[in-house]
Scaffold this active site. Structure first.
Site, PDB file in Angstrom:
ATOM      1  N   SER A  32      -9.974  -0.413   6.967  1.00 34.55           N
ATOM      2  CA  SER A  32      -9.425  -0.184   5.410  1.00 34.55           C
ATOM      3  C   SER A  32      -8.620  -1.529   5.001  1.00 34.55           C
ATOM      4  O   SER A  32      -8.221  -1.499   3.972  1.00 34.55           O
ATOM      5  CB  SER A  32      -8.398   1.095   5.837  1.00 34.55           C
ATOM      6  N   LYS A  79       0.665  -1.065   0.027  1.00 37.84           N
ATOM      7  CA  LYS A  79      -0.007  -0.012  -0.112  1.00 37.84           C
ATOM      8  C   LYS A  79       0.942   1.200   0.040  1.00 37.84           C
ATOM      9  O   LYS A  79       1.955   1.242   0.702  1.00 37.84           O
ATOM     10  CB  LYS A  79      -0.759  -0.108   1.155  1.00 37.84           C
ATOM     11  N   SER A 127      -9.733   2.150   2.566  1.00 37.14           N
ATOM     12  CA  SER A 127      -8.896   2.982   1.985  1.00 37.14           C
ATOM     13  C   SER A 127      -7.654   2.050   1.197  1.00 37.14           C
ATOM     14  O   SER A 127      -7.277   2.383   0.098  1.00 37.14           O
ATOM     15  CB  SER A 127      -8.004   3.851   2.694  1.00 37.14           C
TER      16      SER A 127
END
Lengths: 490, 478
Positions: A177, A78, A153
């Site tokens: 997330s 990420k 996210s």
């Protein structure tokens, strides 16, 4: 050979037997990214040059027999995990050219055992969002239906793994997330106990809630990754060094299952929840019953206060964490400011997106003098109440099952104009962050051809139990093996 | 007599003497090139986290114990949020609701009158960097070497009633932190600086007047001047029937005035909240007791001891306690030799102390050992060398060419105690000056000076008193 579908253990086996080299495997996934990612937009940076070099090193280690199970296996990070000399944007214009001078602990640990970082995945700006629509680098699409959001996210990580562009990925979970995008994309995602995975080098959103973790195709893959990334880190004062975490072994039997009591919190199955999701969850609960688990209804009172408490605490911390982006030292700087004040105003106005600005303002407001007690302190009280309600429940049951999200993946643009609606999509995940507990989302069925996720919540440091339960279920079911049609080809 | 009284509270920032910063491993040494001592943590790079330097806890606890304060069982770091270019994270890690030290007091002595000043709290925090404004190219440069340097902020109650008292209080705190060796006390380098909260009110009034805050004063002299200026300014405004504006003011040492920096309306709302990156500091009783056992005696305790046991007077005591180094030096001397403390202190004051003050040295600068000073004063006491030579010995000692024993030896040879040269000289002079000998024998003892003078003509640098003794003896023997 359908390499894209394979688990970490299977991939490692191929490398071990030299059926395929790490360089070939890395190229294979890089090729898939090239072919497919234009449809998904799941990567911000593709790391081909570094990755192939790293893969060649891994091949050397493998032929010298100095390798680990994960050596030579590709991974995507990420884009909030700092990667030395590799762009780390956090999904923001503010950091669109930022190359950190050091690696995050999670990245370093995986790098040290020879994993190949193939790229940095798209995400909501500064991890603020539940749909991956707030990224400066554009919306990410859900591999199961390109009109739908992948969740957020960690939407880029989830979309990339779901479309088999990477065997596994890292994510971070502040209010859901990891779990919510895993659920939207039919994946397994683990949010570990707060403090068990170092936050060093992970760009902060809300420090008391942020926790890094794996997103993979199965509980087994998540366990393999979690075993490597957890542990005390002297660079993170809040990282756990009291509880010794043993390497997780997935050796669960029916015998074990019969001793485990599962709680179903009735409050989590109220009118907020899609009926079809509720149906799928209860079908999976029946499977667990058949596998020998003891199921009972429980109550988790007051969880309806979670969303306001979460958004106050997370935004308050964010307002302070994001102060450092001021155009002075690193990151975006506005053009030709007339004075210091204008440097601050213009840089932050131009560098941050709408959602980030909104949360920074909410947070600054909640902390400002005269409102602090009314908002921040009250939110902390609710946080304590939530934690206590979980701990009370864990006196009766060993684990809690709940839906991960009240809906399946929604349409792109559907909730962007309604913040409350959007925030409510985190209603089942945020309580876990407020309490600092571990939880896993696993795919357990479909509703309108979109994956449905079940959340398994455990007591502190019960990752081993959670992953064993999920693995046991996955050994007896096939939901986790499904690949979206469009991406189910070599 | 003025019918106004002033109310003053001080916030003293003490830079704690640590090798590395409070939340990073960067060095804290002063004077290196800009930004050479700023790590990723000090720069506030994304993803970095503060790691507490544990030695600051010990130092804060030592201070707390020295002022009889309560040490918090649990203290918490908080973030103080405000934007400034030399504050890299745009928040300062400090303490608000749960400081490490609470309560406590010191006493100050003004012309024999003792007064207690209560201390509200002392808390740990990180220092900011420095902004250097350049007029040349209309630029501001930022040096973050100081960013993250550990500070202990000591906040007094508003119980100080004059600029003079403020200085006495500040000196007392300075003495305590330097005695504890938790701060180098260097005010030029900013290791010890203070903010003063000043207000005035009519005598007999209970309510506090509106206060102003004077920022960043870094010398005892300026504290006194700045506060006095501010008191006069406030009284003048009030006497004109106007109101004091609550504001932060800056002291201009060149013009000796204070200037407005920002008013309360412009003041920051610091939006304090507990720092989620740091765990609370937990301190148990055992830790406190361990530190208590190793704590040196504080100046007040010493003062009483010197008075009662060593029979020293106030002036002598003040000189001993003017620095930790001097105190330690003299205590070592006192333990090593049998000479009485009063004499030792007088020798010290009339020699070494004058020398270091005149030439602006630190006692430690020349590495003069207490042992060496012992040898010198013992040689003096046993008349091995002349008292006139004391200054000369110290001068030579500072040159560091010869060892102290050699210096004493060189001088004592000429002392003439067992010196045949001197005895012969005296005999020769007696033989050649019959008339004067007769005069002496007839009771004209004043003539002794003549003999001494004659001897000294040929034997320079000799101790006259010793020569005088020898001459008397020789004359008696005739």
């Amino acid at each position: 050979m359908e390499i894209y579908k394979k688990s970490i253990t299977e991939l490692s086996d191929l490398l071990n037997k030299k059926t395929i080299s790490s360089v070939e495997m890395t190229n294979y996934f890089l090729e898939r990214i090239k072919t497919h990612d234009s449809k998904l937009n799941s990567f911000i940076t593709i790391n081909d040059r570094f990755a192939l070099k790293k893969a060649a090193e891994a091949d050397k280690k493998i032929s010298n027999n100095e390798h680990h199970l994960l050596t030579g296996i590709p991974i995507a990070h990420k884009d909030l995990f700092s990667t030395k000399n590799i762009l780390t944007t956090c999904g923001s214009k503010m950091l669109k050219n930022y190359k950190p001078p050091f690696d995050a602990t999670v990245v370093k640990k995986l790098d040290d055992i020879g994993m190949v970082n193939i790229g940095k995945t798209n995400m909501d700006e500064f991890a603020m969002g539940s749909s991956n629509e707030s990224s400066y680098f554009g919306v990410v699409k859900n591999p199961w239906n390109l009109d739908k959001v992948p969740g957020g996210s960690s939407g880029g990580s989830a979309a990339a793994v779901a479309a088999c562009l990477s065997p596994v990925a890292t994510g971070s979970d502040t209010g859901g997330s990891i779990r919510q995008p895993a659920s939207f994309c039919g994946l397994t995602g683990l949010k570990p106990t707060y403090s068990s995975v170092s936050r060093y080098g992970m760009i902060a959103y809300a420090s008391s809630l942020d926790q890094g973790g794996p997103i993979g195709k199965s509980a087994e893959d998540c366990a393999i990754l979690y075993n490597e990334i957890n542990g005390y880190d002297p660079n993170d004062s809040t990282s756990n060094h009291e509880q010794k975490i043993e390497k997780i072994k997935l050796n669960f039997t029916k015998e074990n299952a019969s001793k485990i009591r599962i709680g179903i919190p009735l409050e989590y199955f109220s009118k907020n929840l899609d009926q079809s999701i509720s149906d799928e969850i209860f079908k999976s609960i029946d499977v667990f019953k058949k596998l020998g688990f003891k199921i009972k209804e429980i109550s988790l009172p007051n969880h309806n206060f979670t969303i306001p408490a979460y958004y106050i605490i997370a935004s308050a911390e964010a307002s302070s964490n994001l102060s450092r982006y001021d155009g002075v030292k690193f990151g975006y700087r506005c053009k030709d400011p007339k004075n210091l004040e204008e440097l601050y105003f213009k840089t932050r106005k131009e560098g941050f997106g709408k959602e980030v600005k909104k949360r920074v303002m909410i947070g600054a407001y909640a902390l400002s003098s005269g409102y602090y007690d009314e908002y921040y302190i009250r939110a902390l009280k609710i946080r304590r109440i939530i934690r206590d309600s979980f701990l009370a429940a864990f006196k009766d049951v060993d684990f809690i099952f709940a839906p991960t999200s009240p809906t399946t993946a929604f349409n792109i643009g559907e909730k962007t104009s309604n913040a409350v609606d959007m925030y409510l999509s985190d209603i089942y995940t945020t309580p876990v962050n407020l309490a600092g507990l571990p939880a896993l989302s696993i795919p357990v069925g479909y509703s309108n051809n979109l994956p449905v996720g079940l959340q398994i919540i455990g007591n502190y440091f019960s990752e081993s139990g959670i992953l064993n339960i999920a693995h046991f279920y996955q050994k007896n079911t096939e939901w986790h093996l499904k690949v979206p049609k469009e991406f189910d080809n070599e | 007599m003025s019918d106004w009284e002033s109310v003053i509270g001080l916030e003293i920032h003490v830079q704690l003497l640590t090798k590395s910063k409070i939340f990073s491993a960067s060095s804290t040494s002063y004077g290196s090139n800009p930004n050479k001592q700023a790590s990723y943590i000090d720069l506030g790079m994304p993803g970095t986290l503060p790691i507490l330097n544990k030695s600051v806890i010990k130092k804060a606890v030592e201070f707390g114990l020295a002022i009889n304060a309560k040490i918090a069982k649990q203290s918490i770091f908080a973030r103080k949020n405000y934007f400034y270019p030399d504050l890299p994270k745009n928040y300062q890690i400090s303490q608000l609701d749960h400081p490490i030290v609470e309560g406590g007091f010191v006493s100050i002595s003004d012309k024999g009158n003792e007064k207690i000043i209560n201390i509200t709290r002392a808390h740990l925090e990180e220092d900011a960097g420095k902004s250097i404004h350049s007029n040349e190219n209309n630029c501001t440069y930022i040096d973050l070497n100081r960013a993250g340097t550990p500070l202990l902020e000591i906040v007094s109650e508003p119980e100080i009633s004059s600029a003079h008292e403020a200085v006495l209080y500040m000196k007392k705190i300075h003495k305590i932190v330097t005695f504890l060796k938790i701060c180098d006390g260097n005010m030029q380098e900013g290791s010890f600086r203070c903010d003063a909260n000043v207000s005035v009110r009519k005598k007999g009034e209970n309510r506090l007047g509106t206060r102003t805050e004077l920022k960043n004063i870094n010398s005892f002299r300026f504290v006194e001047k700045a506060i006095n200026y501010e008191i006069d300014r406030q009284i003048e405004i009030l006497e004109e029937g106007k109101e004091i504006i609550q504001e932060t003011r800056l002291y201009d040492e060149n013009k000796n005035i204070t200037k407005s920096m920002r008013t309360k309306e412009e003041a920051n709302d610091y939006r304090y909240f507990p720092d989620p990156d740091l765990l609370p500091i937990d301190i148990d009783e055992e830790y406190i007791q361990d530190i208590k056992r190793t704590l040196p005696d504080m100046p007040d305790v010493k003062m009483k001891f010197y008075k009662d046991e060593y029979k020293l007077n106030d002036e002598q005591i003040n000189i001993i306690l003017s620095s930790f180094d001097i105190m330690q030096f003299l205590e070592k001397v006192i333990i090593t030799t049998k000479i009485e403390p009063k004499k030792i202190v007088n020798y010290f004051i009339s020699s070494l102390y004058i020398k270091i003050n005149k030439e602006n040295y630190d006692l430690n600068d020349k590495n003069i050992e207490p042992q060496e000073f012992c040898h010198i004063i013992e040689a003096l006491e046993s008349n091995k060398i002349s008292k006139n030579n004391l200054k000369k010995i110290i001068d030579e000692l500072f040159l560091k060419k010869d060892s102290v024993d050699k210096i004493i030896d060189n001088l004592s040879v000429k002392n003439g105690n067992d010196d045949k040269f001197i005895d012969d000289l005296i005999e020769e002079i007696i033989i050649n000056n019959k008339k004067q000998v007769d005069d002496y024998k007839n009771g004209k003892t004043k003539i002794l000076g003549f003999f001494v003078g004659q001897v000294l003509k040929k034997a320079k640098n000799y101790d006259p008193s010793l020569i005088k003794e020898k001459i008397i003896k020789a004359l008696e023997d005739i």
